[in-house]
Design an enzyme around this catalytic site. Structure first.
Site, mmCIF file in Angstrom:
data_model
loop_
_atom_site.group_PDB
_atom_site.id
_atom_site.type_symbol
_atom_site.label_atom_id
_atom_site.label_comp_id
_atom_site.label_asym_id
_atom_site.label_seq_id
_atom_site.Cartn_x
_atom_site.Cartn_y
_atom_site.Cartn_z
ATOM 1 N N LYS A 14 0.712 -1.369 -0.117
ATOM 2 C CA LYS A 14 0.001 0.003 0.078
ATOM 3 C C LYS A 14 0.936 1.263 0.003
ATOM 4 O O LYS A 14 2.048 1.303 0.235
ATOM 5 C CB LYS A 14 -0.810 0.032 1.267
ATOM 6 N N ARG A 123 -0.903 -14.022 4.702
ATOM 7 C CA ARG A 123 -1.659 -13.484 5.801
ATOM 8 C C ARG A 123 -1.037 -13.520 6.926
ATOM 9 O O ARG A 123 -1.159 -12.468 7.865
ATOM 10 C CB ARG A 123 -3.183 -14.311 5.917
ATOM 11 N N THR A 129 -5.403 -7.228 10.726
ATOM 12 C CA THR A 129 -5.605 -5.913 10.031
ATOM 13 C C THR A 129 -5.166 -4.629 10.845
ATOM 14 O O THR A 129 -4.552 -3.816 10.196
ATOM 15 C CB THR A 129 -7.282 -5.869 9.912
ATOM 16 N N ARG A 140 2.942 -6.116 9.566
ATOM 17 C CA ARG A 140 2.209 -4.871 10.289
ATOM 18 C C ARG A 140 2.494 -4.602 11.598
ATOM 19 O O ARG A 140 2.503 -3.569 11.961
ATOM 20 C CB ARG A 140 0.616 -5.346 10.098
ATOM 21 N N ASN A 160 -1.944 0.224 7.207
ATOM 22 C CA ASN A 160 -1.434 -1.171 7.461
ATOM 23 C C ASN A 160 -0.494 -1.883 6.415
ATOM 24 O O ASN A 160 -0.216 -2.694 6.343
ATOM 25 C CB ASN A 160 -2.235 -1.725 7.971
ATOM 26 N N HIS A 163 -1.986 -4.974 1.343
ATOM 27 C CA HIS A 163 -3.097 -5.913 1.299
ATOM 28 C C HIS A 163 -2.690 -7.147 0.802
ATOM 29 O O HIS A 163 -1.900 -7.465 0.110
ATOM 30 C CB HIS A 163 -4.000 -5.507 0.271
HETATM 31 P P1 IDP Z 1 -7.358 -6.754 5.692
HETATM 32 O O1 IDP Z 1 -6.690 -5.655 5.079
HETATM 33 O O2 IDP Z 1 -6.571 -7.107 7.089
HETATM 34 O O3 IDP Z 1 -7.803 -7.829 4.944
HETATM 35 P P2 IDP Z 1 -10.285 -5.614 5.879
HETATM 36 O O4 IDP Z 1 -11.309 -6.023 6.906
HETATM 37 O O5 IDP Z 1 -10.573 -6.410 4.491
HETATM 38 O O6 IDP Z 1 -8.857 -5.915 6.401
HETATM 39 O O7 IDP Z 1 -10.241 -4.264 5.700
HETATM 40 C C1 IDP Z 1 -9.473 -3.467 4.310
HETATM 41 C C2 IDP Z 1 -8.845 -2.334 4.711
HETATM 42 O O8 IDP Z 1 -9.781 -1.286 5.413
HETATM 43 C C3 IDP Z 1 -8.017 -2.559 5.994
HETATM 44 O O9 IDP Z 1 -6.618 -3.195 5.630
HETATM 45 C C4 IDP Z 1 -7.746 -1.152 6.427
HETATM 46 O O10 IDP Z 1 -6.939 -0.373 5.644
HETATM 47 C C5 IDP Z 1 -8.962 -0.491 6.396
HETATM 48 N N1 IDP Z 1 -9.791 -0.659 7.644
HETATM 49 C C6 IDP Z 1 -10.241 -1.714 8.163
HETATM 50 N N2 IDP Z 1 -10.961 -1.372 9.261
HETATM 51 C C7 IDP Z 1 -10.877 -0.159 9.545
HETATM 52 C C8 IDP Z 1 -11.574 0.727 10.284
HETATM 53 O O11 IDP Z 1 -12.123 0.480 11.260
HETATM 54 N N3 IDP Z 1 -11.319 2.435 9.964
HETATM 55 C C9 IDP Z 1 -10.712 2.438 8.910
HETATM 56 N N4 IDP Z 1 -10.306 1.683 8.208
HETATM 57 C C10 IDP Z 1 -10.306 0.352 8.072
HETATM 58 MG MG MG Z 2 -9.351 -8.080 3.494
#
Ligand code: IDP
Ligand code: MG
Length: 195
Positions: A14, A123, A129, A140, A160, A163
């Protein structure tokens, strides 16, 4: 049973990962776990591309909202006061829009990673996340510290670094989405892994 070694997943560095100079470190952590990079490219994403990358179904969007709400509950913050709503779908839609801003703020590096249990392994290497909950030893956990508590106040996505596809289905969709038409996924032998 060589097909088990051909499992593929999608990994993207990212904007914060690129801007912190972590491209090499991230690739190193993938390769040192006997996983093989079979496609890789730096590019600038458009808002339309990022919107196509993240699922549009209400289940996924509500789950994104739930993640934010759970942090609010944990730290006793009123989501209605902060965001104007306590509805998970509404909050999920806000976070999805912030994600588009985040993912288009600098170049990205997209990759296809192949190997045994590629989806779960990548992962695990990336970590969960939310950086403040990610263990040391994960990408992360080692190189970022962010939380929805701050992200939501600043009206931006949690930063973070990477992806990574969560399931085989997500991986298939994302590989097709980002590399599908180009067909530039490579086949080569890794010493010590493929023979
Ligand atoms: P992941 O990247 O670990 O798969 P996902 O739940 O798919 O997590 O969420 C996608 C992305 O959305 C996260 O990587 C993060 O950048 C962002 N994100 C997730 N939860 C939140 C939140 O509560 N507030 C703001 N951004 C969030
Ligand atoms: Mg995801």
């Amino acid at each position: 049973m060589s097909h088990f070694k051909e499992e593929k997943t999608f990994l993207m560095i990212k904007p914060d990962g690129v801007q912190k100079g972590l491209i090499g470190e991230i690739i190193k952590r993938i390769e040192q776990r006997d996983l093989k990079i079979v496609a890789i490219e730096m590019f600038q994403a458009t808002p339309e591309q990022v919107s196509g990358h993240y699922p549009k179904d209400e289940v996924w969007i509500s789950r994104l909202g739930d993640k934010t709400l759970s942090t609010y509950t944990k730290y006793n913050i009123d989501p209605i006061k902060e965001l104007g709503t306590g509805n998970n779908l509404e909050i999920g839609k806000m976070v999805r829009a912030w994600l588009i801003d985040y993912m288009t703020s600098a170049p990205l590096v997209r990759m296809v990673v192949q190997g045994l249990h590629a989806v779960d392994m990548v992962r695990k290497i990336a970590g969960p996340t939310l950086p403040y909950l990610a263990d040391m030893g994960t990408i992360r956990g080692d190189f970022s510290n962010d939380s929805p508590i701050l992200g939501n106040i600043e009206k931006r996505a949690v930063m973070n670094l990477v992806h990574a596809s969560e399931t085989a289905e997500e991986a298939k969709h994302e590989i097709e989405f980002w590399f599908g038409q180009k067909g530039n996924i490579f086949d080569y032998k890794r010493f010590g892994v493929d023979r």
